[in-house]
Design an enzyme around this catalytic site. Sequence first.
Site, PDB file in Angstrom:
ATOM      1  CG  HIS A  27      -7.316   5.280   5.725  1.00 32.50           C
ATOM      2  ND1 HIS A  27      -7.014   6.222   6.672  1.00 32.50           N
ATOM      3  CD2 HIS A  27      -8.072   5.914   4.799  1.00 32.50           C
ATOM      4  CE1 HIS A  27      -7.563   7.383   6.331  1.00 32.50           C
ATOM      5  NE2 HIS A  27      -8.210   7.215   5.210  1.00 32.50           N
ATOM      6  CD  GLU A  84      -7.398  15.852   8.777  1.00 33.09           C
ATOM      7  OE1 GLU A  84      -7.619  16.057   7.565  1.00 33.09           O
ATOM      8  OE2 GLU A  84      -6.662  14.931   9.195  1.00 33.09           O
ATOM      9  CD  GLU A 107      -2.281   2.507  -3.303  1.00 34.41           C
ATOM     10  OE1 GLU A 107      -1.431   1.597  -3.099  1.00 34.41           O
ATOM     11  OE2 GLU A 107      -3.393   2.516  -2.751  1.00 34.41           O
ATOM     12  CE1 TYR A 131      -3.850   5.828   5.445  1.00 38.42           C
ATOM     13  CE2 TYR A 131      -1.627   5.378   4.684  1.00 38.42           C
ATOM     14  CZ  TYR A 131      -2.961   5.046   4.731  1.00 38.42           C
ATOM     15  OH  TYR A 131      -3.410   3.948   4.059  1.00 38.42           O
ATOM     16  NE  ARG A 132      -4.186  13.640  12.167  1.00 35.12           N
ATOM     17  CZ  ARG A 132      -5.325  14.010  12.778  1.00 35.12           C
ATOM     18  NH1 ARG A 132      -6.325  14.481  12.071  1.00 35.12           N
ATOM     19  NH2 ARG A 132      -5.436  13.904  14.086  1.00 35.12           N
ATOM     20  CG  ASN A 147      -1.836   1.212   1.238  1.00 33.60           C
ATOM     21  OD1 ASN A 147      -2.606   1.394   0.294  1.00 33.60           O
ATOM     22  ND2 ASN A 147      -1.744   2.043   2.249  1.00 33.60           N
ATOM     23  CB  VAL A 148       1.673   3.925  -2.136  1.00 37.36           C
ATOM     24  CG1 VAL A 148       2.369   5.290  -2.034  1.00 37.36           C
ATOM     25  CG2 VAL A 148       2.647   2.851  -2.598  1.00 37.36           C
ATOM     26  N   GLY A 149      -0.104   5.111   0.686  1.00 39.68           N
ATOM     27  CA  GLY A 149      -1.210   5.992   1.069  1.00 39.68           C
ATOM     28  C   GLY A 149      -0.696   7.277   1.695  1.00 39.68           C
TER      29      GLY A 149
END
Lengths: 492, 76
Positions: free
Chosen positions: A198, A289, A240, A180-181, A176-178
């Site tokens: 997620h 946010e 991704e 996120y904060r 996974n390539v995501g």
Amino acid sequence: MMRGFGISIRPRTVFMAFQSLRSFLEALGKNGQLVTLHDIVYPEPDVRTYLKAAADLDNDSPAIVFDNIMGYKGFRIAGNVHGSWVNHAILLGMDRNANIRQQFFQVDRLWQDLSSGELKWVDNAPCQEIVVEKNINLYELMPLFRINQNDGGYYFSKACVISRDSEDPENLDKENVGIYRVMVQGPDTLGMQPLPYHDFARHLRRCEEKNESFPVAICIGNPPWLTTMAATPLPYGQSEYIAAAAIMGEPIELTKAIGSNLNIPAHCEYVIEGEVIPRQRFCEGPFGEFPGSYSGARNQIRIKVNRVTHRRDPIYETLFIGKPWTEHDTLIGLWTSVPLYKQLKAEFPEVKCVNAMYQHGLTIIVASDMRLGGFGKTLAFRVASTPHGMSYAKNIIIVDGDVDPFNLEKVMWALSTRIRAEKDVVVIPNTPGVPLDPCTDPPGVGSKLIIDATTPVAPDRMREITMIADPPGSAKAAERLREILKEVRPQF
Amino acid sequence: MICVRCLRDTARKVAEAPDRSGVWEVYYCKRCNYSWRSTEEEQITVLEKRDPEFQLDQEDLESLSSPNPIPPLEKK
């Protein structure tokens, strides 16, 4: 110059793969879309002030590179890289003046078989030119700054977080390539917020059930297509990397992290290699946010940093997120809209276009022809049952197929002249919502508003009214006028 | 040193400006994980000027929600 390049020409004509942030910045520069700010700026509040100002400029807002940051002499920060529709048009290989609707259909054209992309591994990757393994101090290795004034610390807002499925660790599709904060919590420690829906949360759960740590790589300053795909809601089993390569039309160049089997983009600027500490939570937040409000402090996971690698003379890329409209909204707007369009159109070919740009799809406008009376609500139900729409789609507006959902004047016309409130407006209470949406209470539980602003068709009916049709040749005439305007305004 | 957010003696200096200009220092609290820089606005660095809504006391810290709860351990 791209003058005279029409959007009807095959998209690959000026389309570029952009294997690095630097090559995209260069393209933006050539198109007058890059400002290098040599003025002295303090990390706070100047960087955020300039990035917010850039976000509030017009559709042609440029990317900003700061190269004179107090205390961080020799460092650079890049922001607003995906921050305007002109920048986005350049990424898409389109004329800089391409409007949002045209860009929507370009995204739709580019988004074909996302599993067809190819990966290429390279040695001696630029992202590993410098390796730091001792005395790691993130505050001194990169030009950190507080994005919104009441954030709990310094955040990576545009980092790609890479992790693997421990139950299927060799499966590239599940890597996974995501985005996120990620919050810096001390010199070599990070906090991070993955939400339960997620993909990262799946990887987390599997390891925490076994009380095992697992490796992560946090990459900053990434190829622009990878950032785009990391921000796009893709199915769990869709890589991704492979999706980005499919869009790029050439293999994306990767390399291996030094301390794990994770793949990382070879040309990114910084890589933070670390491991998630299992079964512990620490205070993280608040963080400004995308709804334009702070999400409060929460207990979140912790990552121990083992190594930082970076390019020589690295560029720290950030994204201003906060009171909309921001780069966040431009980055993900069409990439949230197109998958919903494809999901709807698969079953309902009448659907013409979807605008899910507002706060990641909290408000969604669907343009569609009507199959039969009441069909507008059918479409709304489908929006609310898509994987993304299930929680995000809060306000669902359906308009006729000849209304451009990106043209809010037309949408308001539809609302003004179509809605029979007693029949066409419905609220469904107690549905999944987005915890970050300040209206959900308790966080994550909200409601769905459906507005059917379409013209009634049989067996439904409306009063005997004849709508005014456009002159049959108006689309062609508009095209001709645009051609002439290019001659009248050659400098644009 | 005292953390400007949670008011406990759990903060320390963690960084100086890397260009050795000495223009700022960064502090970090290991208890509430707050970081701040000496050159930030007074609303951040001066206790009396901070927004009370963003302070964290013991009760706040003990009642934080967890969006990703720790799952039960797998039985072997």
